[in-house]
Scaffold this motif. Structure first.
Motif, PDB file in Angstrom:
ATOM      1  N   ARG B 236       0.889  -1.134   0.111  1.00 27.19           N
ATOM      2  CA  ARG B 236      -0.064  -0.170   0.009  1.00 27.19           C
ATOM      3  C   ARG B 236       0.966   1.221  -0.048  1.00 27.19           C
ATOM      4  N   HIS B 237       1.906   1.306  -0.950  1.00 32.26           N
ATOM      5  CA  HIS B 237       2.733   2.432  -1.121  1.00 32.26           C
ATOM      6  C   HIS B 237       3.744   2.744  -0.109  1.00 32.26           C
ATOM      7  N   GLN B 238       3.659   1.720   0.958  1.00 31.51           N
ATOM      8  CA  GLN B 238       4.821   1.803   2.133  1.00 31.51           C
ATOM      9  C   GLN B 238       5.779   0.732   1.844  1.00 31.51           C
ATOM     10  N   LYS B 239       7.338   1.374   1.987  1.00 33.55           N
ATOM     11  CA  LYS B 239       8.088   0.298   1.584  1.00 33.55           C
ATOM     12  C   LYS B 239       8.250  -0.718   2.684  1.00 33.55           C
ATOM     13  N   VAL B 240       8.540  -1.731   2.446  1.00 35.21           N
ATOM     14  CA  VAL B 240       8.769  -2.763   3.379  1.00 35.21           C
ATOM     15  C   VAL B 240       9.863  -3.429   3.514  1.00 35.21           C
ATOM     16  N   VAL B 241      10.716  -3.631   2.297  1.00 32.03           N
ATOM     17  CA  VAL B 241      12.052  -4.348   2.163  1.00 32.03           C
ATOM     18  C   VAL B 241      12.659  -3.323   1.210  1.00 32.03           C
ATOM     19  N   GLU B 242      13.909  -2.945   1.690  1.00 32.27           N
ATOM     20  CA  GLU B 242      14.927  -2.087   0.503  1.00 32.27           C
ATOM     21  C   GLU B 242      16.119  -2.903   0.244  1.00 32.27           C
ATOM     22  N   GLU B 243      16.750  -2.977  -0.629  1.00 26.60           N
ATOM     23  CA  GLU B 243      18.038  -3.473  -0.962  1.00 26.60           C
ATOM     24  C   GLU B 243      19.020  -2.604  -1.913  1.00 26.60           C
ATOM     25  N   THR B 244      20.268  -2.900  -1.722  1.00 28.24           N
ATOM     26  CA  THR B 244      21.171  -1.887  -2.808  1.00 28.24           C
ATOM     27  C   THR B 244      22.558  -2.903  -2.779  1.00 28.24           C
ATOM     28  N   MET B 304      26.106   0.240   4.905  1.00 25.72           N
ATOM     29  CA  MET B 304      26.497  -1.118   4.744  1.00 25.72           C
ATOM     30  C   MET B 304      27.632  -1.475   3.439  1.00 25.72           C
ATOM     31  N   VAL B 305      27.177  -1.004   2.499  1.00 28.87           N
ATOM     32  CA  VAL B 305      27.963  -1.153   1.273  1.00 28.87           C
ATOM     33  C   VAL B 305      28.794  -0.160   0.760  1.00 28.87           C
ATOM     34  N   THR B 306      28.839   0.838   1.544  1.00 34.22           N
ATOM     35  CA  THR B 306      29.738   2.073   1.297  1.00 34.22           C
ATOM     36  C   THR B 306      30.847   2.338   2.345  1.00 34.22           C
ATOM     37  N   ALA B 307      30.673   1.701   3.477  1.00 29.91           N
ATOM     38  CA  ALA B 307      31.474   1.940   4.561  1.00 29.91           C
ATOM     39  C   ALA B 307      31.305   3.226   5.093  1.00 29.91           C
ATOM     40  N   GLY B 335      29.647  -5.541  -2.007  1.00 30.73           N
ATOM     41  CA  GLY B 335      28.867  -6.557  -1.576  1.00 30.73           C
ATOM     42  C   GLY B 335      27.325  -6.062  -1.685  1.00 30.73           C
ATOM     43  N   HIS B 336      26.415  -6.469  -1.015  1.00 27.31           N
ATOM     44  CA  HIS B 336      24.906  -6.326  -1.222  1.00 27.31           C
ATOM     45  C   HIS B 336      24.481  -6.390   0.361  1.00 27.31           C
ATOM     46  N   ALA B 337      23.304  -5.206   0.331  1.00 31.17           N
ATOM     47  CA  ALA B 337      22.686  -5.176   1.728  1.00 31.17           C
ATOM     48  C   ALA B 337      21.144  -5.249   1.633  1.00 31.17           C
ATOM     49  N   ILE B 338      20.299  -5.794   2.679  1.00 33.74           N
ATOM     50  CA  ILE B 338      18.949  -5.911   2.437  1.00 33.74           C
ATOM     51  C   ILE B 338      18.563  -5.277   4.007  1.00 33.74           C
ATOM     52  N   ALA B 394      20.635  -7.137   6.717  1.00 36.11           N
ATOM     53  CA  ALA B 394      21.734  -8.125   6.585  1.00 36.11           C
ATOM     54  C   ALA B 394      22.540  -7.787   5.321  1.00 36.11           C
ATOM     55  N   TRP B 395      23.803  -7.803   5.617  1.00 35.75           N
ATOM     56  CA  TRP B 395      24.832  -7.532   4.555  1.00 35.75           C
ATOM     57  C   TRP B 395      25.710  -8.754   4.138  1.00 35.75           C
TER      58      TRP B 395
END
Lengths: 179, 505
Positions: B236-244, B304-307, B335-338, B394-395
């Motif tokens: 419903r237009h609210q973010k629940v998971v983000e990753e990069t 997490m991914v750029t220190a 790496g990858h972060a969620i 999590a990274w």
């Protein structure tokens, strides 16, 4: 000691014989050996033997369990991080100070649907005397800019409607009763 | 800067307290009635009451926040996110009180807070916006003009009420023949609903992704963008998971999106932390959506991914320090972060808020796990605010490993006494669409609708057996002092009787 534990509509008959931390538990007639060590008032570490005739009878499986009462008053057992709602000896509601009160749940007795948070009643979706099914939306309450549907916990008939559209309600306000 | 007042609560206030400690700055908390014993109060050096629990009587009271700052002798104010973080009047009040506002100028907040002004800034910067009519269309615009306008925008086209909201006065049109009727219907509906029948046209993007670019701007004209965040998993237009990084953004697309984001920020002379949100269509074209003029909820995954520590940088920028960072390093994620936003909501009851007292709390730990939280056992999740319990991050070295690590961490997360969205995330992270990165902004709403309320927790027979055994043993052995189990004394008595009977056998 004998217990009847209901989970998801299925009843399990449990007989426990204790010897210190060790328990012989007969669950629907199959006996399993359990070691139960208490961590704190709510948490246990269980070591559970494989059920019945197993290929590996010496196998011991470890489970962390935590026992609590959720906001609706239902007893919940977390097995690891998996919550399981349980009814022990037919008791559906547990509360602070152990006051018994009937209410929401999948069992018998009237279901009292109350506002879980302060908000505004946006829509009442049922009428007095209407027959409703489990999970049917009953009333919509807006809180924190979100519309929240409150649903029936089980099948029944709407016996009381206290919710009025457009009216602000406090947390715990009785909105609808289902018989 | 020696003392900093945090005009917020919850996990973000705790996050800022931690940054203050690391930088040798004394953190000052404010609290509403129900937050007296909250984590951010106990972790700060000083704390000031600012009113009753309802936000508009406490955390939204600019006067009381400024008073608390004066009382404490703070020389800076951090707004966090939410509450007054994007309120230009608050930023101005802080400045007028002679304090440093940790964020952009009130002017930048005001400009980017207006959808039309922000869109104009993006156009000035040469950044694409979702194609649409630049002016409102009233009844004098002819059908032929509408058809020609729609053709230049591209189908499918959305007819939207200028004064609209909540989907009213909105129509999707797929072909020119349907346009005039849809515009008439939308005008009529908008006139009835909002008293303003003007509409405008906008391209309807099909299955877009939400991709956003974090940036920092210092007081010396440098603006640096960071690797993008993928925020398409929304309910419903609210973010629940983000990753990069995003699973679909190539280095070449990243270069174009991040330089577009920096260009928009430079156009308005943006300073401090901000985020440019884009929609990315299925053909790899991106469009400016809006700018958030504050620290984002999901900022930890970028860290997490750029220190880099974005809150440290917010404070350093406000102190006038230059952004002496290697721009290329910020665009080369390690790496990858969620992040999963763990909420006090019941996923098996249509995500109904589930505030109340946390009985037991065990947070995940170990390699690559970060848990930004203000929750503690024995305290309530209040009914008055966003019911966010934790941002679990999590990274790992790759996306599959980060997903595996998040699933491992979710398995360690134990919150009892209230319902949480942990079981929902356990389900979501096992979905093939998520694992393969095949999703868009309406994916989650569609899949939730198709599930029709099927429970997320589907425990096995064995787990239910163990739950039943545990419930029976706990009931039998719990003392009456444990208020939840009043039959304990009687049960203990029965145990003695049973033990004696067994002894006699």
């Amino acid at each position: 000691m004998h217990y009847e534990v209901e989970i998801g509509g299925r009843l399990r008959r449990i007989d426990i014989t204790r010897s210190g931390d060790d328990f012989a538990v007969a669950i629907d007639g199959r006996t399993r050996q359990i070691t139960a060590t208490r961590i704190d008032a709510h948490q246990w570490s269980l070591l559970v033997s494989a059920p019945g005739k197993s290929d590996t009878p010496g196998r011991r499986v470890t489970y962390d369990v935590a026992i609590s009462v959720d906001p609706a008053g239902a007893l919940t057992v977390h097995v690891g991080s998996t919550p399981v709602a349980v009814i022990v000896n037919g008791r559906r509601r547990w509360g602070p100070g152990d006051k018994r009160h009937d209410g929401a749940g999948a069992g018998s007795g009237p279901q009292r649907v109350a506002a879980p948070m302060p908000g505004k009643v946006v829509r009442v979706l049922v009428a007095q005397g209407e027959v409703v099914r489990a999970r049917q939306p009953l009333v919509v309450v807006e809180a924190m800019k979100m519309e929240n549907e409150l649903r029936a916990g089980r099948d029944g008939t709407v016996s009381e409607i206290h919710a009025r559209e457009g009216v602000s309600v406090e947390a715990g306000a009785l909105l609808i009763v289902i018989q | 800067m020696r003392k900093l007042l945090i005009a917020n609560r919850g996990e973000i206030a705790v996050r800022i307290v931690r940054a203050c400690r690391e930088m040798g700055i004394s953190p000052v908390a404010v609290y509403s009635e129900c937050d007296r014993a909250a984590a951010h109060v106990r972790m700060s050096d000083e704390a000031y009451a600012i009113g009753p629990s309802a936000p508009r009587e406490s955390y939204l009271r600019i006067d009381r926040l400024i008073d608390a700052a004066a009382q404490s002798g703070a020389d800076a104010v951090h707004p966090g996110y939410g509450f007054l973080a994007e309120n230009a009047d608050f930023a101005a009040a802080v400045r007028d009180a002679g304090l440093t506002f940790i964020g952009p100028t009130p002017e930048a907040i005001a400009t980017m807070g207006s959808k039309t002004a922000a869109r104009a800034a993006a156009i000035r910067a040469g950044v694409p916006v979702v194609p649409g009519s630049e002016t409102a269309l009233d009844a004098r615009v002819s059908d032929a003009e509408l058809v020609s306008l729609a053709a230049s925008i591209g189908y499918p086209v959305l007819v939207k009420a200028v004064a609209g909201g909540g989907g009213r006065g909105m129509r999707t049109v797929h072909a020119p023949a349907d346009l005039a009727a849809a515009v008439r219907a939308a005008r009529s509906e908008a006139g009835t609903a909002f008293g303003d029948s003007t509409v405008y046209l906008e391209r309807r993007l099909v299955r877009p992704r939400h991709i956003e670019v974090q940036l920092l701007g210092d007081l010396h004209g440098t603006v640096l963008p960071f690797v993008e965040r993928e925020c398409s998993i929304q309910r419903r237009h609210q973010k629940v998971v983000e990753e990069t990084p995003s699973p679909v953004v190539s280095p070449a697309l990243r270069a174009r999106m991040t330089s577009a984001a920096a260009a928009v920020a430079k156009t308005v002379g943006y300073t401090n932390a901000g985020t440019i949100e884009f929609l990315l269509d299925e053909d790899g074209r991106f469009y400016f959506l809006e700018m958030n003029t504050r620290l984002q909820v999901e900022h930890p995954i970028t860290e997490m991914v750029t220190a880099q520590d974005l809150v440290h940088w917010q404070i350093r920028i406000a102190r006038g320090e230059p952004l002496d960072l290697d721009p290329a390093a910020l665009l080369a994620p390690h790496g990858h972060a969620i992040e999963c936003r763990i909420y006090a909501e019941d996923p098996d009851n249509n995500f109904l808020p589930s505030p109340g007292r946390i009985v037991s709390l065990r947070t995940p730990d170990g390699p690559g796990i970060r848990d930004d939280s203000a929750a503690s056992a024995g305290l309530d999740v209040p009914i008055f605010y966003d019911p966010l319990i934790s941002k679990l991050v999590a990274w790992a070295g790759s996306r599959p490993l980060a997903i595996a690590r998040m699933r491992r961490a979710l398995g360690e997360y134990l919150v009892t006494g209230i319902k949480t969205t942990v079981p929902f995330f356990t389900w979501l992270l096992a979905q093939p669409e998520f694992v393969e990165g095949r999703f868009h902004t309406t994916y989650l709403d569609e899949v939730l609708a198709s599930r029709a309320g099927r429970p997320f927790v589907e425990s096995s027979d064995e787990v239910e057996d163990v739950a039943a055994i545990a419930a029976a043993i706990h009931t039998a052995l719990s003392a009456p002092a444990n208020g939840s189990h009043g039959n304990g004394r009687a049960a203990a008595g029965r145990w003695k009787t049973d033990a004696r009977l067994e002894g006699l056998r």
